[in-house]
Design an enzyme around this catalytic site. Structure first.
Site, PDB file in Angstrom:
ATOM      1  N   CYS A 195      -1.150  -3.758 -17.023  1.00 56.40           N
ATOM      2  CA  CYS A 195      -1.859  -2.829 -16.135  1.00 56.40           C
ATOM      3  C   CYS A 195      -1.384  -2.941 -14.700  1.00 56.40           C
ATOM      4  CB  CYS A 195      -3.374  -3.050 -16.206  1.00 56.40           C
ATOM      5  SG  CYS A 195      -3.900  -4.674 -15.623  1.00 56.40           S
ATOM      6  N   HIS A 251       0.825  -1.203   0.000  1.00 56.40           N
ATOM      7  CA  HIS A 251       0.000   0.000   0.000  1.00 56.40           C
ATOM      8  C   HIS A 251       0.862   1.256   0.000  1.00 56.40           C
ATOM      9  CE1 HIS A 251      -3.672  -2.243   1.847  1.00 56.40           C
ATOM     10  NE2 HIS A 251      -3.679  -2.277   0.547  1.00 56.40           N
TER      11      HIS A 251
END
Length: 558
Positions: free
Chosen positions: A490, A193
């Site tokens: 992606c 994160h």
């Protein structure tokens, strides 16, 4: 590490850029055992103590939701997920049970969280990523119970480099890039994160840095997020010159306005990853030519019930409208594992990263996929923008065939994500059934290297520059070239300007990254030829480790 001893440290580079500034560190919250009252809570007082705990947990979750509502992109995504975790009945119930037995609320909070930390750590994979989030929630709830200020990163008086063991999403999402000009952690990996949000904010970032914990606040540091190097107390003139060179290069890149192409005119679509309409509208302000990854599951993390087809159509329509007449690739629900959806009935699993997630959730609940496809088709009709639709976690050609049939029945263009090594190995057979492929390098690296992407000890294995991972990318791209079907990337690898050039040399036709990375990727591509990209790809595939692969690319591309 003494203040007079220069030191060179290294880690895994995540976000390119160079900065020179003093080090700051987050304050350590008081230990729960130092705040908790000794002894047991009287039986008559236990209901009030339980209510006090519940109010504290609710207050923390509400503050996280409020921050998520005011954030965009990955920051909003991870804050929303953390808020959901703060209200998870499993750990809340464990704490309430302890309070009911007489344990004070602060100690019950710490014990309940530690129970789940141990459980998640043993699970490994994506569940282990939630350990930092859980401990952050513990600290915030404990502070609320004790009447102390909410823990977090201090706001520096001057631009500074933030160094920490690791950072919780709530801390990373709130960073001001004007004041936090560099970020380094001793834990975490390139897809943590912290790394994802730092990339969105454009803050030079290096993770898994050995020896970082010995660097005291106040020391001067030069951080290079391209090479993964940190120098403590460097020569001032050399450090200032390095920052100036990086700033000059960044200024040159900032003038790039698209469209994506190499210096000799080979087209490469440079796209953005988004999670909702607000993110898409923000991405529209960049040179992004479209959306390469619309993470639909992130719209519904806090939903108790499955949204109706009409509600889904409205949400999808916001993204399609933002990029009207441009390419938009929608990913169907990537639920399960670290992104549980309450209405998806995901089972409790010993190893959820290898369990029922992605397309597999629809196997036991086919209506979930059917309703989503109906919502996407309705949004396409309402906006006049027909998106491409891809499924996550496809593992076999049969799964690809079944998904493609359902997508085409709604008049949409089908594709699949390549995240499972088996799918990369059979890409040619999968392409018999779908019109395009999109490679998710985050999960592909984790599954290929059998390494938890949140493990600092294994961070070099989940580096997207690993030749083993890139060999599977090259194999997938080659399959697309053979049948003239597009193959994009992606995953976070597409946000690395240098690696983006290597991917193009392998035959990748589009690159989709966080909106903040679009300009840097497109600008770098515009300075190199297709032949240089191909030579760099060949050189990288001939190496034996990630560091060697990165060095080989730098030799060819600069």
């Amino acid at each position: 590490m003494t203040p007079t001893t220069p030191a060179a440290l290294s880690g895994v580079p995540v976000v390119p850029g160079v900065a020179y500034a003093p080090v700051i560190r987050p304050g350590r919250p008081p230990a729960p055992e130092d705040l908790s009252t000794p002894g047991a809570v009287a039986e008559a007082d236990r209901p009030d103590e339980t209510a006090r705990f519940g109010a504290a947990a609710t207050a923390v979750a509400e503050r996280l939701r409020e921050r998520a509502a005011h954030a965009t992109g990955a920051a909003s995504e991870v804050l929303g997920a953390t808020a959901q975790l703060a209200t998870d009945r499993a750990w809340l119930g464990a704490a309430e049970k302890r309070i009911g037995e007489g344990t004070p609320a602060i100690r019950a909070t710490a014990e309940a969280v530690e129970q789940f930390v141990e459980m998640f750590t043993k699970m490994g994979g994506l569940m282990a990523e939630r350990v930092t989030d859980l401990r952050d929630i513990r600290d915030r709830v404990v502070a609320e119970l004790a009447g102390l200020p909410e823990p977090g990163v201090p706001v520096p008086d001057v631009p500074s480099i933030l160094c920490a063991e690791d950072l919780a999403p709530a801390d990373t999402a709130g960073l001001d890039p004007a004041l936090i000009v560099g970020l380094a952690t001793s834990l975490g990996g390139p897809t943590s994160h912290t790394a994802i949000i730092a990339r969105q904010l454009g803050i030079p970032c290096v993770v898994a840095v050995t020896g970082l914990d010995d660097v005291d606040a106040g020391r001067l540091m030069l951080i290079d997020g391209t090479r993964g190097s940190l120098t403590v107390d460097p020569d001032t003139a050399e450090a200032v010159a390095a920052v100036a060179r990086a700033a000059e290069a960044a200024a040159a890149m900032a003038n790039w306005t698209g469209p994506g192409a190499t210096a000799d005119g080979h087209p490469v679509a440079v796209l953005a990853n988004v999670q909702d309409g607000a993110g898409a509208r923000a991405a529209r302000e960049t040179p992004a030519e479209g959306i390469g990854l619309f993470r639909t599951e992130l719209c519904f993390l806090n939903s108790d019930t499955e949204p109706s087809v009409e509600e889904q159509a409205r949400i999808y329509g916001e993204v399609l409208q933002a990029f009207s007449e441009h390419k938009v690739v929608v990913r169907t629900l990537d639920a399960g594992s670290d992104k549980p959806l309450k209405f998806a009935n995901s089972p409790d699993e010993a190893n959820p990263a290898l369990g029922v997630r992605g397309i597999r959730v629809s196997f036991g609940n086919p209506a979930l996929l059917d309703n989503q496809l109906a919502g996407i088709a309705a949004a396409a009709e309402q906006t006049g923008n027909a998106p491409w639709v891809m499924a996550p976690m496809i593992a076999t050609p049969e799964e690809a065939r079944d998904f493609a049939g359902k997508v085409r029945a709604h008049g949409l263009t089908p594709g699949v994500m390549i995240e499972v090594p088996a799918a990369a190995l059979l890409a040619d057979r999968i392409l018999e059934h779908v019109d395009f492929l999109s490679i998710g390098t985050n999960d592909l690296a984790q599954y290929t290297m059998a390494a938890d992407r949140m493990s600092a000890e294994l961070a070099t294995l989940t580096d997207p520059w690993q030749p083993g991972v890139l060999a599977l990318v090259a194999m997938t791209a080659k399959a697309g070239v053979a049948v003239d079907k597009p193959v994009g990337v992606c995953g976070e690898a597409a946000a690395d300007p240098l690696l983006a050039c290597v991917l193009v040399g392998m035959g990748i036709t589009s690159l989709s990254a966080a909106a903040a990375a679009v300009t840097a990727v497109g600008a770098k591509l515009s300075t190199v030829t297709l032949e240089q990209c191909r030579r760099a790809a060949e050189a990288v595939l001939g190496t034996a480790d990630a560091a060697g692969a990165r060095a080989a690319a730098l030799d060819v591309l600069g």
